[in-house]
Design a protein around this motif. Sequence first.
Motif, PDB file in Angstrom:
ATOM      1  N   ARG A  63     -12.985 -13.464  -6.481  1.00 44.95           N
ATOM      2  CA  ARG A  63     -13.901 -14.275  -5.668  1.00 44.95           C
ATOM      3  C   ARG A  63     -14.225 -13.555  -4.362  1.00 44.95           C
ATOM      4  O   ARG A  63     -15.388 -13.464  -3.966  1.00 44.95           O
ATOM      5  CB  ARG A  63     -13.312 -15.639  -5.364  1.00 44.95           C
ATOM      6  N   TRP A  64     -13.207 -13.045  -3.683  1.00 45.05           N
ATOM      7  CA  TRP A  64     -13.421 -12.338  -2.414  1.00 45.05           C
ATOM      8  C   TRP A  64     -14.317 -11.121  -2.634  1.00 45.05           C
ATOM      9  O   TRP A  64     -15.245 -10.870  -1.873  1.00 45.05           O
ATOM     10  CB  TRP A  64     -12.069 -11.953  -1.816  1.00 45.05           C
ATOM     11  N   GLU A  65     -14.039 -10.378  -3.691  1.00 38.27           N
ATOM     12  CA  GLU A  65     -14.824  -9.178  -3.982  1.00 38.27           C
ATOM     13  C   GLU A  65     -16.290  -9.532  -4.231  1.00 38.27           C
ATOM     14  O   GLU A  65     -17.195  -8.896  -3.690  1.00 38.27           O
ATOM     15  CB  GLU A  65     -14.225  -8.475  -5.202  1.00 38.27           C
ATOM     16  N   THR A  66     -16.539 -10.559  -5.026  1.00 41.17           N
ATOM     17  CA  THR A  66     -17.901 -10.952  -5.377  1.00 41.17           C
ATOM     18  C   THR A  66     -18.639 -11.565  -4.193  1.00 41.17           C
ATOM     19  O   THR A  66     -19.770 -11.182  -3.886  1.00 41.17           O
ATOM     20  CB  THR A  66     -17.880 -11.965  -6.544  1.00 41.17           C
ATOM     21  N   GLU A  67     -17.989 -12.526  -3.528  1.00 39.57           N
ATOM     22  CA  GLU A  67     -18.672 -13.284  -2.471  1.00 39.57           C
ATOM     23  C   GLU A  67     -18.767 -12.536  -1.148  1.00 39.57           C
ATOM     24  O   GLU A  67     -19.638 -12.850  -0.344  1.00 39.57           O
ATOM     25  CB  GLU A  67     -17.973 -14.619  -2.261  1.00 39.57           C
ATOM     26  N   THR A  68     -17.898 -11.586  -0.928  1.00 41.37           N
ATOM     27  CA  THR A  68     -17.912 -10.894   0.355  1.00 41.37           C
ATOM     28  C   THR A  68     -18.277  -9.422   0.205  1.00 41.37           C
ATOM     29  O   THR A  68     -19.319  -8.988   0.687  1.00 41.37           O
ATOM     30  CB  THR A  68     -16.551 -11.038   1.063  1.00 41.37           C
ATOM     31  N   ILE A  69     -17.461  -8.676  -0.470  1.00 44.17           N
ATOM     32  CA  ILE A  69     -17.670  -7.225  -0.540  1.00 44.17           C
ATOM     33  C   ILE A  69     -18.982  -6.893  -1.251  1.00 44.17           C
ATOM     34  O   ILE A  69     -19.864  -6.248  -0.684  1.00 44.17           O
ATOM     35  CB  ILE A  69     -16.475  -6.545  -1.225  1.00 44.17           C
ATOM     36  N   ASP A  70     -19.118  -7.334  -2.493  1.00 44.55           N
ATOM     37  CA  ASP A  70     -20.330  -7.014  -3.261  1.00 44.55           C
ATOM     38  C   ASP A  70     -21.574  -7.600  -2.615  1.00 44.55           C
ATOM     39  O   ASP A  70     -22.609  -6.934  -2.537  1.00 44.55           O
ATOM     40  CB  ASP A  70     -20.201  -7.524  -4.704  1.00 44.55           C
ATOM     41  N   ARG A  71     -21.471  -8.831  -2.158  1.00 40.56           N
ATOM     42  CA  ARG A  71     -22.638  -9.495  -1.566  1.00 40.56           C
ATOM     43  C   ARG A  71     -23.128  -8.758  -0.318  1.00 40.56           C
ATOM     44  O   ARG A  71     -24.330  -8.579  -0.115  1.00 40.56           O
ATOM     45  CB  ARG A  71     -22.314 -10.943  -1.227  1.00 40.56           C
ATOM     46  N   GLN A 101      -9.720 -12.459   4.786  1.00 37.37           N
ATOM     47  CA  GLN A 101      -9.196 -12.015   3.506  1.00 37.37           C
ATOM     48  C   GLN A 101      -8.776 -10.557   3.518  1.00 37.37           C
ATOM     49  O   GLN A 101      -7.718 -10.226   3.014  1.00 37.37           O
ATOM     50  CB  GLN A 101     -10.221 -12.234   2.391  1.00 37.37           C
ATOM     51  N   ASP A 102      -9.597  -9.689   4.053  1.00 38.10           N
ATOM     52  CA  ASP A 102      -9.246  -8.270   4.052  1.00 38.10           C
ATOM     53  C   ASP A 102      -7.913  -8.050   4.749  1.00 38.10           C
ATOM     54  O   ASP A 102      -7.026  -7.378   4.226  1.00 38.10           O
ATOM     55  CB  ASP A 102     -10.347  -7.456   4.738  1.00 38.10           C
ATOM     56  N   LEU A 103      -7.770  -8.640   5.900  1.00 35.05           N
ATOM     57  CA  LEU A 103      -6.532  -8.468   6.668  1.00 35.05           C
ATOM     58  C   LEU A 103      -5.322  -9.040   5.944  1.00 35.05           C
ATOM     59  O   LEU A 103      -4.292  -8.367   5.824  1.00 35.05           O
ATOM     60  CB  LEU A 103      -6.671  -9.126   8.045  1.00 35.05           C
ATOM     61  N   TYR A 153     -12.243   3.717   7.926  1.00 33.50           N
ATOM     62  CA  TYR A 153     -10.915   3.710   8.545  1.00 33.50           C
ATOM     63  C   TYR A 153     -10.970   3.104   9.952  1.00 33.50           C
ATOM     64  O   TYR A 153     -10.006   2.498  10.410  1.00 33.50           O
ATOM     65  CB  TYR A 153     -10.300   5.105   8.546  1.00 33.50           C
ATOM     66  N   GLY A 154     -12.114   3.224  10.613  1.00 28.72           N
ATOM     67  CA  GLY A 154     -12.289   2.543  11.902  1.00 28.72           C
ATOM     68  C   GLY A 154     -12.272   1.034  11.732  1.00 28.72           C
ATOM     69  O   GLY A 154     -11.681   0.307  12.534  1.00 28.72           O
ATOM     70  N   TYR A 155     -12.915   0.563  10.670  1.00 30.78           N
ATOM     71  CA  TYR A 155     -12.919  -0.876  10.362  1.00 30.78           C
ATOM     72  C   TYR A 155     -11.497  -1.363  10.104  1.00 30.78           C
ATOM     73  O   TYR A 155     -11.079  -2.387  10.640  1.00 30.78           O
ATOM     74  CB  TYR A 155     -13.819  -1.132   9.148  1.00 30.78           C
ATOM     75  N   ILE A 156     -10.754  -0.626   9.297  1.00 32.46           N
ATOM     76  CA  ILE A 156      -9.371  -1.007   9.007  1.00 32.46           C
ATOM     77  C   ILE A 156      -8.539  -0.999  10.295  1.00 32.46           C
ATOM     78  O   ILE A 156      -7.721  -1.888  10.511  1.00 32.46           O
ATOM     79  CB  ILE A 156      -8.757  -0.074   7.933  1.00 32.46           C
TER      80      ILE A 156
END
Length: 191
Positions: A63-71, A101-103, A153-156
């Motif tokens: 769900r996270w991958e589809t709704e956030t990353i892919d979108r 979610q990422d964190l 890596y800056g984002y992370i």
Amino acid sequence: MVRRSVGTLKKEDWISAALVLLNINGSVGLSVVKLAEHLGVTRGSFYHHFKSLNDLIDAMVRRWETETIDRGFKEAFEKAHTPQEEVRLVIDFISRLTDKQDLVFRQWAPHNAHVRAHMERLDQKRLSTMTAMFERLAGERERGEAYAKIAFYGYIGCLNSYPRPSAEKQKRLALEILNMFQADLQRLGRD
């Protein structure tokens, strides 16, 4: 707490509740027992929808991958007319995210091999997508790959810094980095 019957909850309800608990309490706050208590159902009803906690994790990550990353990438790539616009739209999307979610998945990964495997896959997927995006900006693979790594890596790093920069500050920093990339490209005569 009122107990609900198994039939009143859908699989999506369990996934939503699990993501909420994960955001609130981190991975230590997520278990079948705690999730059932949160939803007001018996632990056995969990197994009506999922074979195991790993099965639930798979659904949460999907769900996270589809709704956030892919979108986020899809919207940027569909709307942009230039590589610069692509990068700016991705920056804008990321800076508007309100979920954690990422964190929380990233913090969970060292303690759970199943989550770690998902994060390794997703990090590679995002880095590959960003490399292609920055290749279009830079006009070459090597520089595009370097820019993508710096940005990702800056984002992370922002996710894991204390205090975490606000969304607006993260956006300003990302745009400053983009300006440095563009100045680098101008110096090389590629912009």
